[in-house]
Design a protein around this motif. Structure first.
Motif, PDB file in Angstrom:
ATOM      1  N   LYS A   2      12.844 -23.321  42.058  1.00 38.05           N
ATOM      2  CA  LYS A   2      14.125 -22.690  41.712  1.00 38.05           C
ATOM      3  C   LYS A   2      15.291 -23.639  41.961  1.00 38.05           C
ATOM      4  O   LYS A   2      16.246 -23.676  41.189  1.00 38.05           O
ATOM      5  N   ALA A   3      15.213 -24.416  43.033  1.00 38.90           N
ATOM      6  CA  ALA A   3      16.287 -25.339  43.394  1.00 38.90           C
ATOM      7  C   ALA A   3      16.275 -26.617  42.562  1.00 38.90           C
ATOM      8  O   ALA A   3      17.257 -27.352  42.545  1.00 38.90           O
ATOM      9  N   GLY A   4      15.146 -26.883  41.897  1.00 38.39           N
ATOM     10  CA  GLY A   4      15.031 -28.122  41.127  1.00 38.39           C
ATOM     11  C   GLY A   4      14.860 -29.346  42.022  1.00 38.39           C
ATOM     12  O   GLY A   4      15.323 -30.435  41.704  1.00 38.39           O
ATOM     13  N   ILE A   5      14.200 -29.124  43.158  1.00 42.94           N
ATOM     14  CA  ILE A   5      13.945 -30.203  44.107  1.00 42.94           C
ATOM     15  C   ILE A   5      12.467 -30.169  44.481  1.00 42.94           C
ATOM     16  O   ILE A   5      11.745 -29.235  44.115  1.00 42.94           O
ATOM     17  N   SER A   6      12.012 -31.175  45.215  1.00 41.41           N
ATOM     18  CA  SER A   6      10.621 -31.178  45.650  1.00 41.41           C
ATOM     19  C   SER A   6      10.461 -30.367  46.937  1.00 41.41           C
ATOM     20  O   SER A   6      11.431 -30.156  47.678  1.00 41.41           O
ATOM     21  N   GLU A   7       9.240 -29.957  47.179  1.00 41.63           N
ATOM     22  CA  GLU A   7       8.964 -29.265  48.428  1.00 41.63           C
ATOM     23  C   GLU A   7       9.195 -30.198  49.621  1.00 41.63           C
ATOM     24  O   GLU A   7       9.646 -29.760  50.679  1.00 41.63           O
TER      25      GLU A   7
END
Length: 127
Positions: free
Chosen positions: A50-55
């Motif tokens: 959702k954030a458009g970032i990696s875990e």
């Protein structure tokens, strides 16, 4: 009443912090998903997507998912809730009422409406 809801306050709080963009995105996504799905039903993979970032970015800023939740909740208890309360009382004090019944009716109506507008926060607080 002119007060903001929790979502707006939280977004304003995040933007006022000197957080890196990845941390800001994680917090916004986590608060939205926690409120929609609850804490237990939300994974860090969902938050990252959702954030458009990696875990890995999430775990760079937060040691655990629980630490992420505590960061989401922290400004609510430290600043947002007192600020909302102040906004409410300042607006409410400016109104004129013909009777105690009118005052009570306005108070109850306002708080019910406020709760309905901010129901999104309930799953975060109850989980």
């Amino acid at each position: 009443m002119t007060e903001k809801n929790f979502t707006n306050y939280f977004a304003d709080w995040i933007s006022a912090q000197a957080f890196p963009p990845g941390k800001q995105k994680a917090l916004l996504a986590a608060s939205e998903l926690f409120s929609q799905q609850g804490y237990d039903a939300t994974s860090t993979a969902q938050i990252a997507k959702k954030a458009g970032i990696s875990e890995a970015t999430i775990f760079k800023y937060f040691k655990t998912k629980r630490a992420l939740l505590m960061t989401v909740l922290s400004p609510m208890s430290d600043g947002l809730i007192p600020s909302i309360q102040t906004d409410f009382w300042n607006d409410f004090k400016q109104q004129k009422f013909n009777s105690a019944t009118d005052l009570l009716h306005a108070l109850v109506t306002d708080r019910v409406q406020y709760f309905q507008q901010n129901i999104v926060i309930a799953p975060i607080l109850m989980d």
